[in-house]
Design an enzyme around this catalytic site. Structure first.
Site, PDB file in Angstrom:
ATOM      1  N   GLU A 162      52.610  43.395  31.098  1.00 26.66           N
ATOM      2  CA  GLU A 162      52.940  43.254  32.382  1.00 26.66           C
ATOM      3  C   GLU A 162      52.406  41.690  32.758  1.00 26.66           C
ATOM      4  O   GLU A 162      51.337  41.294  33.110  1.00 26.66           O
ATOM      5  CB  GLU A 162      52.250  43.723  33.484  1.00 26.66           C
ATOM      6  CG  GLU A 162      52.584  43.606  34.925  1.00 26.66           C
ATOM      7  CD  GLU A 162      51.908  44.598  36.079  1.00 26.66           C
ATOM      8  OE1 GLU A 162      51.104  45.246  35.559  1.00 26.66           O
ATOM      9  OE2 GLU A 162      52.241  44.160  37.301  1.00 26.66           O
ATOM     10  N   LYS A 193      56.802  45.199  31.912  1.00 29.61           N
ATOM     11  CA  LYS A 193      56.722  45.314  33.331  1.00 29.61           C
ATOM     12  C   LYS A 193      56.586  44.146  33.983  1.00 29.61           C
ATOM     13  O   LYS A 193      55.791  43.228  34.167  1.00 29.61           O
ATOM     14  CB  LYS A 193      55.225  46.070  33.744  1.00 29.61           C
ATOM     15  CG  LYS A 193      55.288  46.319  35.131  1.00 29.61           C
ATOM     16  CD  LYS A 193      54.293  47.279  35.537  1.00 29.61           C
ATOM     17  CE  LYS A 193      53.826  47.196  37.000  1.00 29.61           C
ATOM     18  NZ  LYS A 193      52.858  48.534  37.459  1.00 29.61           N
TER      19      LYS A 193
END
Ligand code: 13P
Length: 341
Positions: free
Chosen positions: A178, A220
């Site tokens: 992420e 992500k």
């Protein structure tokens, strides 16, 4: 490392019509959420709130593939003594764990941070695996502003993400990678696009150097949106097209899926954007959600920290999970929101 097994888990995390519930707020972050609904930030309240979501059978079974937990929650028991991870598993979802230890200021880079937590990670991961975690999350934070981001910040964060991802795969845990370009600030959508492309290029370069198997990760990212303070707003279609364009330029087709963060978008914006991207279609990876705020703002408000509002909280959570499940298929319609209201 068993890559087939990692790939199977990664594909399950982005299964059609399903996405991830990010319920991994640190004790400090959940306090902010509880303050907003006048609820005291106690261990019992955190447990009751999360138990409420994990026991929302319809949402968990049909629209939630996995739940990202904070360290406290992965060891926690429900009121009746059942482990919360067992409730998640019984609902057919995968437990996951946030493993980064937050951010620290980056020397020589004013206003920039690097995510930390690598030092003991190799020792911590097997314990989380034994407790049921099949995936993990590490969030890098990239701020946009005058002189930001610096390459020092980008490369330090991408390097840490890749080191984390390699350690996870070694422990048979799928890493959610992420790198979040923040919505804070008054930058326009073009700046977000440019920075996000740079961040993703650097991240995949580092994943390559650390020999991370792309078949066994979930990315992500943020969507390409203007900063919260920008006067120039962007249409849903513009956000969707720019985001898909950048992702196609940066994310190899070997990656099974991309699960977006919501990053401060409103519930309905986050849903509409995801839906518009899936309506574009012909994508090399699954595109779904891994939302924190955009899934939880409504149930938090409906619950308000009161046991008597449990059903209302569950119904609000069910609704958002269903709307995002439809968006993950490109089958959401705005009037479904109105009907529910
Ligand atoms: P938001 O959807 O609230 O941005 O949270 C997702 C997340 O897990 C951030 O790390």
């Amino acid at each position: 490392m068993n890559l087939d097994e990692l790939n199977k888990v990664a594909r399950a995390m982005v299964a059609p019509g399903k996405g991830i519930l990010a319920a991994d707020e640190s004790t400090g972050t959940i306090k902010k959420r509880f303050d907003a609904i006048g609820t005291e930030n106690t261990e019992d309240n955190r447990r009751d709130y999360r138990e409420m979501m994990f026991r929302t059978a319809e949402a968990m079974k049909n629209h939630i593939s996995g739940v990202i937990l904070y360290d406290e929650t992965i060891w926690q028991k429900a009121k009746d003594g059942t482990l919360l991870v067992d409730i998640i598993k019984q609902a057919g979802a995968l437990p996951g764990i946030k493993v980064d230890e937050g951010t620290k200021p980056l020397p020589n880079c004013p206003g920039e941070v690097v995510t930390v937590g690598l030092d003991r990670l190799a020792d911590r991961l097997p314990k989380y695996y034994a407790q049921g975690a099949r995936f993990a999350k590490w969030r890098a934070v990239i701020d946009v502003g005058p002189g930001k981001p610096s390459y020092a910040c980008l490369s330090a964060n991408a390097h840490a993400l890749a080191r984390y991802a390699a350690l996870c795969q070694d422990a048979q845990i799928v890493p959610i990678v992420e790198p979040e370009v923040l919505m804070d600030g008054d930058h326009d959508i073009e700046q977000c696009e440019m920075v996000t492309e740079w961040v993703l290029k650097e991240t995949f370069q580092q994943l390559y150097y650390q020999k991370v198997a792309l078949e066994g990760i979930v990315l992500k990212p943020n969507m390409i949106v203007p900063g919260k303070g920008s006067k120039a707003r962007a249409s849903v279609q513009d956000v969707a097209e720019r985001t898909v364009k950048v992702l196609k330029n940066c994310v190899p087709g070997a990656v099974p899926g991309i699960a977006f963060l919501s990053g401060g978008q409103s519930d309905e914006e986050a849903t509409a954007h995801l839906d518009a991207m899936n309506k574009i279609g012909n994508l090399p990876w699954a595109l779904t959600f891994s939302y924190g705020r955009a899934l939880q703002a409504a149930p938090q408000k409906a619950w308000g920290g009161k046991a008597e509002n449990l059903a209302a909280g569950q119904s609000a959570f069910s609704h958002r999970a269903k709307m995002n499940g439809l968006a993950a298929l490109g089958q959401w319609k705005a009037d479904l929101e109105k009907k529910a209201a």
